[in-house]
Design a protein around this motif. Structure first.
Motif, PDB file in Angstrom:
ATOM      1  N   THR A 177      28.188 -41.069 -35.844  1.00  0.00           N
ATOM      2  CA  THR A 177      28.501 -41.371 -35.754  1.00  0.00           C
ATOM      3  C   THR A 177      29.128 -39.445 -34.744  1.00  0.00           C
ATOM      4  O   THR A 177      29.418 -38.997 -35.763  1.00  0.00           O
ATOM      5  CB  THR A 177      29.545 -41.210 -36.753  1.00  0.00           C
ATOM      6  OG1 THR A 177      29.451 -42.445 -37.523  1.00  0.00           O
ATOM      7  CG2 THR A 177      31.222 -41.211 -36.366  1.00  0.00           C
TER       8      THR A 177
ATOM      9  N   ALA B 251      38.136 -40.411 -40.004  1.00  0.00           N
ATOM     10  CA  ALA B 251      37.947 -40.948 -38.130  1.00  0.00           C
ATOM     11  C   ALA B 251      38.389 -42.045 -38.789  1.00  0.00           C
ATOM     12  O   ALA B 251      37.738 -43.203 -38.776  1.00  0.00           O
ATOM     13  CB  ALA B 251      36.268 -41.320 -37.874  1.00  0.00           C
TER      14      ALA B 251
ATOM     15  N   PHE C 285      41.429 -36.953 -37.164  1.00  0.00           N
ATOM     16  CA  PHE C 285      40.487 -36.476 -36.851  1.00  0.00           C
ATOM     17  C   PHE C 285      39.653 -35.284 -37.621  1.00  0.00           C
ATOM     18  O   PHE C 285      40.878 -34.381 -37.747  1.00  0.00           O
ATOM     19  CB  PHE C 285      39.881 -35.929 -35.593  1.00  0.00           C
ATOM     20  CG  PHE C 285      38.870 -35.615 -36.195  1.00  0.00           C
ATOM     21  CD1 PHE C 285      36.924 -36.203 -36.255  1.00  0.00           C
ATOM     22  CD2 PHE C 285      37.482 -34.695 -34.877  1.00  0.00           C
ATOM     23  CE1 PHE C 285      35.927 -35.991 -36.149  1.00  0.00           C
ATOM     24  CE2 PHE C 285      36.597 -33.976 -35.795  1.00  0.00           C
ATOM     25  CZ  PHE C 285      35.766 -34.158 -35.944  1.00  0.00           C
TER      26      PHE C 285
ATOM     27  N   LEU D 242      33.219 -37.230 -43.024  1.00  0.00           N
ATOM     28  CA  LEU D 242      34.377 -37.288 -41.916  1.00  0.00           C
ATOM     29  C   LEU D 242      35.708 -37.865 -42.122  1.00  0.00           C
ATOM     30  O   LEU D 242      36.010 -39.243 -42.577  1.00  0.00           O
ATOM     31  CB  LEU D 242      34.143 -38.764 -40.723  1.00  0.00           C
ATOM     32  CG  LEU D 242      34.107 -39.138 -39.599  1.00  0.00           C
ATOM     33  CD1 LEU D 242      34.281 -37.506 -38.519  1.00  0.00           C
ATOM     34  CD2 LEU D 242      32.963 -39.902 -38.858  1.00  0.00           C
TER      35      LEU D 242
ATOM     36  N   CYS E 287      35.509 -41.857 -30.515  1.00  0.00           N
ATOM     37  CA  CYS E 287      34.699 -41.582 -32.183  1.00  0.00           C
ATOM     38  C   CYS E 287      33.930 -42.927 -31.947  1.00  0.00           C
ATOM     39  O   CYS E 287      34.340 -44.031 -31.402  1.00  0.00           O
ATOM     40  CB  CYS E 287      34.896 -41.533 -32.576  1.00  0.00           C
ATOM     41  SG  CYS E 287      35.596 -40.502 -33.968  1.00  0.00           S
TER      42      CYS E 287
ATOM     43  N   CYS F  73      32.238 -38.202 -32.697  1.00  0.00           N
ATOM     44  CA  CYS F  73      33.378 -38.023 -32.335  1.00  0.00           C
ATOM     45  C   CYS F  73      33.661 -36.237 -31.258  1.00  0.00           C
ATOM     46  O   CYS F  73      33.618 -35.543 -31.451  1.00  0.00           O
ATOM     47  CB  CYS F  73      34.447 -37.387 -33.049  1.00  0.00           C
ATOM     48  SG  CYS F  73      34.266 -38.656 -34.736  1.00  0.00           S
TER      49      CYS F  73
END
Length: 250
Positions: free
Chosen positions: A37, A226, A79, A224, A26, A39
């Motif tokens: 962002t 992460a 994730f 998200l 990421c 990933c």
């Protein structure tokens, strides 16, 4: 004693972050003045799958509940992202397939809202690969997915931007989506860190990330998980969730 507890907590966080980094990459990225962002997952080496309900058939709704479900399987989440539009009861709007079991059929016709802004598409997860496939092509190919989620609109279709997107659009939202490589060995999940138009979002996938096919997942509910970036978004309960897990470290 307090210092020892702090040290152990920090060590646990470092180990989780290291595990996450090994499985998913990421990073924060800028493109044409917008922040994202991004990933990247390698489906041929990582356990990428969809989640919807708990063992009692109730919607999971959050990353924390996905983590709890995985814990019972001896795995941990590294994730995750919301993965498609859903109704008020959090059931999927379009096609949804999990572990080979179909929760919702494919919807191929036009309908109100972003989902029905054709062409829309389906994220198909099979052994060793992930593919974003336009809905009509999905119906024609019958790719035999193990997991699948339908959303819309498509952002990029065979290297071309969705024909309905306008560069002059002023409709801006936080948005998230996924793009896949031609051979299905790279899946790129993106959430915008500022409000963007569909045109700007699609342009990122086409020009910067170089994914020939990309799919819009949602807007206002974009979330998200992460941990390698210290991020675990909360807020509105989600429907389908896509995530990567690894064997638990404890």
């Amino acid at each position: 004693m307090v210092a020892l507890r702090s040290f152990l907590a920090g060590l646990a966080l470092a180990l989780t972050s290291a595990t996450s980094a090994a499985a998913v990459e990421c990073e924060r990225m800028e493109h044409q003045g917008n922040r994202y962002t991004v990933c990247s997952v390698s489906p041929d080496t990582e356990s990428l799958r969809l989640f919807l309900n708990d063992n009692d058939g109730n919607p999971l709704g959050s990353f924390e509940n996905v983590q709890l479900k995985l814990r019972g399987l001896g795995r941990q989440l590294v994730f995750a992202m919301n993965a498609g539009m859903y109704h008020e009861d959090r059931s999927p709007v379009g096609h949804y397939l999990e572990n080979g079991d179909q929760e919702m059929r494919v919807l191929s016709g036009a309908s109100p809202g972003n989902f029905g802004l054709l062409p829309n598409g389906i994220l198909c997860l099979r052994s060793g690969r992930a593919d974003v496939i336009e809905t009509r092509a999905y119906l024609a190919r019958k790719p035999g997915c193990q997991h699948a989620t339908q959303s819309g609109p498509m952002l990029v279709i065979d290297g071309e931007m969705h024909p309905r997107f306008l560069k002059t659009s002023t409709s801006r939202y936080i948005r998230n989506g996924v793009g896949t490589s031609d051979k299905g060995t790279r899946a790129v999940f993106v959430i915008s860190d500022n409000a963007v138009t569909f045109y700007e979002f699609a342009e990122l996938f086409r020009d910067k990330l170089k994914t020939p096919n990309a799919l819009f997942l949602d807007g206002n509910v974009s979330r998200l998980y992460a941990p390698q970036l210290g991020r675990s978004d909360t807020g509105r309960r989600m429907g389908p969730i896509v995530g990567v897990s690894v064997p638990a470290t404890n």
